[in-house]
Scaffold this active site. Structure first.
Site, mmCIF file in Angstrom:
data_model
loop_
_atom_site.group_PDB
_atom_site.id
_atom_site.type_symbol
_atom_site.label_atom_id
_atom_site.label_comp_id
_atom_site.label_asym_id
_atom_site.label_seq_id
_atom_site.Cartn_x
_atom_site.Cartn_y
_atom_site.Cartn_z
ATOM 1 C CG HIS A 186 8.598 -8.678 -17.484
ATOM 2 N ND1 HIS A 186 9.145 -7.418 -17.552
ATOM 3 C CD2 HIS A 186 8.800 -9.113 -16.211
ATOM 4 C CE1 HIS A 186 9.658 -7.097 -16.361
ATOM 5 N NE2 HIS A 186 9.462 -8.111 -15.537
ATOM 6 C CD GLU B 194 -8.063 4.655 4.337
ATOM 7 O OE1 GLU B 194 -7.784 3.466 4.047
ATOM 8 O OE2 GLU B 194 -8.603 4.963 5.411
ATOM 9 C CG HIS C 162 -5.683 8.878 14.376
ATOM 10 N ND1 HIS C 162 -5.319 7.619 14.795
ATOM 11 C CD2 HIS C 162 -6.933 8.751 13.856
ATOM 12 C CE1 HIS C 162 -6.302 6.776 14.546
ATOM 13 N NE2 HIS C 162 -7.293 7.430 13.966
ATOM 14 C CG HIS D 144 7.942 -13.059 -14.451
ATOM 15 N ND1 HIS D 144 6.638 -12.663 -14.274
ATOM 16 C CD2 HIS D 144 8.713 -12.030 -14.006
ATOM 17 C CE1 HIS D 144 6.631 -11.450 -13.733
ATOM 18 N NE2 HIS D 144 7.879 -11.049 -13.555
#
Ligand SMILES: Cc1ncc(C[n+]2csc(CCOP(=O)(O)OP(=O)(O)O)c2C)c(N)n1
Length: 674
Positions: free
Chosen positions: A38, A419, A481, A270
């Site tokens: 890149h 999280e 859960h 890129h």
């Protein structure tokens, strides 16, 4: 002339333009030679990086391990040649020109994306976009935490992070930015490569956020500059350094592939080599008339001078560090040294015998909390936290102080419902050094942390994930859960210890192993529900350290071996007792950690598993249990998602009971006997 004066002179004589062009040329040349990589991002950010490395970044290329160095994180990891060029130019001994010529080749230090451990100066592994930003927040947080403990003479540095459009589009950026702003991490400076281009083309294809406003909303100091105007960039960094109670964002408007005659400013630069013709044109346009990989002496001398600018600061830091007592000095880089380790071993032994004496039925999340209570005073670098589930996951003890915005004396972080950033932040803290981070959430939400857990494992970082509510045993919260596939998917990850202790004694053992595993992260999969004590005796040795061991050995040889983990080990024990009444000799094996057991000798594995047929029980999907079950083994566990009901009903409903374990064991034993 003294060496320092000569260096100043060299730096003065090399022009900014030449120095930045050296980065551009090396990036173009290395990508061209590898025919992959890149070039656009390093060419676009060359000016910003030159300003940062020659005027601001506190580092000494000859001492990359200096604990008080500024950290530089290339979150836009695809632009790895920017980092490699900088490390070579500033004189990191291990980043030679040869390495640049071997960009992206096997065994080179110059991997496609920067990999932690491949060469000094690579502070973290980046490539999955946004992770570096999360790591940078962790490093900036670690710096403040250690500053609060050691003072300005010892810990007093900044964290700089280069992030691109991609990093800021990723969801993790929201969590990380928000956390950093809330905590007032004033030592964090993000340099945003605002080139408005990503792979598909202009970013306007997919995003129209006002990044400045977004960061402002999270209480960041912000600035916008022309990323090709060195003085403007320098001024923006100076201003950011003056702001001490807010992290800073400097949006640097740049041109991707700056200098490429036809491709600059387009996605064509890129992620692929520019091609010989375009490179020749870029050399012309940039006024860089040197051969591939050739950096003329005066320019290289300027860069090398930048790499040695802070030698005196390094020397004076070393003097200050000598005044620390030796354990404090060691803990700055090695928070679990031999002294801490032996204190931990003694504390774990004591708490194990306490648990076995008391014989209480405890959820392993509760045992974990009790263990932490003992460990906290012994491991000064232990920093806890949870993603808004503190009460449920048992990560906070009475010993903790809370880290507050701008106040870093505490040792517990309320990560909020973030999280992913919690995990990336913990990686950053572990990488920074001096800290052993642990953080809690429900096991099912390991999915929300998984990209960062993978990096903990890939980088070999001691990060401890306290993941509770580890099965249908959590009951009424239901299938959203209840993890069923999570143990299997985490066990599939290399260099990750997935530990599922069966009772409080094993829980203490698993904590000891986690702390001692310097180069391996740990998942502690813990129960919500109470589990009986099964290790009432035999508590001296850390039996969990071998991954599996024989809990019950019947007299006179085995007819069958029952294997269990975590909360289901008790079912195996119950089944063995029932079988004993029928004259069937069943051994019970506890297997808290597949990975550690797999690392044992064949002889040990054979002794534990035995030659009798096997039945395993775990309230999760089977996945790779067959590696321990042998050809005729039977697995008792989950076959799909759970359901919402009290736990005991669920175990019955899904057929995970002592009788369900005993039934196939009976059949298998009959076949062997008969
Ligand atoms: C999580 C993740 N998703 C996708 C990718 C693949 N990828 C690499 S670079 C990139 C575009 C990044 O754009 P930007 O940050 O603007 O970089 P630039 O084009 O300026 O070099 C993508 C999608 C990745 N590396 N990580």
């Amino acid at each position: 002339m003294t060496e320092a004066l000569m260096q100043d002179q060299a730096l003065l004589e090399a022009s900014h333009k030449d120095m930045a062009n050296a980065i551009r040329a090396l990036a173009m040349d290395a990508v061209q030679k590898a025919d992959s990589g890149h070039p656009g991002m390093p060419m676009g950010m060359a000016d910003v990086a030159t300003v940062l490395f020659t005027r601001f970044l506190k580092f000494d290329a000859a001492h990359p391990e200096w604990p008080d160095r500024d950290r530089f994180v290339l979150s836009a990891g695809h632009g790895s040649m920017l980092l490699y060029a900088l490390l070579y130019l500033t004189g990191y001994p291990e980043m030679t020109l040869e390495e640049l010529k071997n960009f992206r080749q096997l065994h080179a230090r110059t991997a496609g994306h920067p990999e932690y451990g491949h060469a000094p100066g690579i502070e973290t592994t980046t490539g999955p976009l946004g992770q570096g930003l999360g790591n940078a927040v962790g490093m900036a947080l670690a710096e403040r935490l250690l500053n609060a403990r050691y003072g300005d003479d010892i810990v007093n540095h900044h964290t700089y992070c280069v992030a691109g459009d991609g990093c800021l589009m990723e969801g993790i950026s929201h969590e990380a930015i928000s956390l950093a702003g809330h905590l007032k991490l004033g030592r964090l400076i993000v340099l945003f490569d605002d080139n408005q281009i990503s792979i598909d083309g202009p970013t306007s294809l997919s995003v129209s956020d006002d990044q400045i406003e977004r960061f402002k909303a999270s209480h960041w100091h912000t600035a916008r500059v022309d990323g090709h105007d060195p003085e403007a960039v320098a001024l923006a960094i100076e201003n950011a350094l003056a702001v001490t109670d807010q992290p800073s964002l400097i949006a640097c408007r740049t041109v991707i592939g700056y200098g490429a005659p036809t491709k600059a400013g387009t996605a064509a630069t890129h992620g692929s080599a520019l091609g010989e013709q375009e490179i020749a044109g870029a050399r012309e346009k940039l006024g860089w008339r040197h051969k591939p990989f050739d950096v003329p002496k005066p320019i290289l001398a300027g860069w090398r001078a930048a790499g040695a600018r802070h030698r005196a600061a390094y020397d004076s830091w070393t003097q200050s560090a000598k005044r620390l007592d030796s354990s404090a000095r060691t803990h700055l880089t090695d928070p679990v040294d031999d002294t801490v380790k032996s204190a931990v071993v003694a504390a774990i032994a004591a708490v194990k015998s306490e648990f076995s004496r008391e014989g209480a039925k405890l959820a392993t999340r509760q045992s974990s909390q009790k263990v932490l209570d003992k460990l906290l005073p012994l491991v000064p670098g232990l920093i806890g936290g949870s993603a808004d589930l503190t009460g449920s996951v048992g990560t906070l003890t009475k010993q903790h102080g809370i880290v507050k915005p701008g106040d870093f004396a505490g040792n517990y972080i309320h990560y909020g419902v973030r999280e992913h950033a919690m995990a990336a932040t913990m990686n950053g803290m572990a990488l920074h050094g001096g800290i052993v981070p642990y953080g809690g959430t429900f096991l099912v939400f390991s999915d929300y942390c998984r990209p960062s857990i993978r990096l903990s494992a890939l980088m070999g970082q001691r990060v401890i994930y306290v993941m509770t509510h580890d099965s249908i045993g959590l009951g009424e919260d239901g299938p959203t859960h209840q993890p069923v596939e999570h143990l299997a998917s985490l066990r599939a990850m290399p260099n990750l210890n997935v530990m599922r202790p069966a009772d409080s004694v094993e829980c203490a053992e698993c904590w000891e192993i986690a702390l001692e595993s310097k180069n391996t992260p740990t998942i502690l999969a813990l129960t919500r529900q109470g589990v009986p004590l099964l290790r009432g005796t035999d508590t001296k040795e850390n039996l969990s350290a071998k991954g599996a061991y024989v809990l019950l050995e019947p007299k006179g040889g085995r007819d069958v071996t029952l294997i269990g983990t975590g909360s289901e080990l008790a079912l195996a024990v119950e089944a063995a007792k029932a079988l004993e009444g029928e004259g069937i000799r069943a051994a019970v094996v506890s297997m808290p950690c597949f990975e550690l057991f797999a690392a044992q000798s064949d002889a040990y594995q054979d002794t534990v598993l035995g030659s009798a047929p096997r039945v395993a029980v775990e309230a999760a999907v089977e996945s790779d249990w067959d590696r321990w079950l042998g050809p005729n083994g039977v697995f008792i566990g989950m076959r799909g998602f759970g359901a919402s009901a009290p736990a005991q009903h669920l175990y019955k409903h899904f057929g995970i009971t002592a009788e369900a374990v005993a039934a196939p064991a009976r059949d298998l034993a009959a076949k062997t006997k008969g």
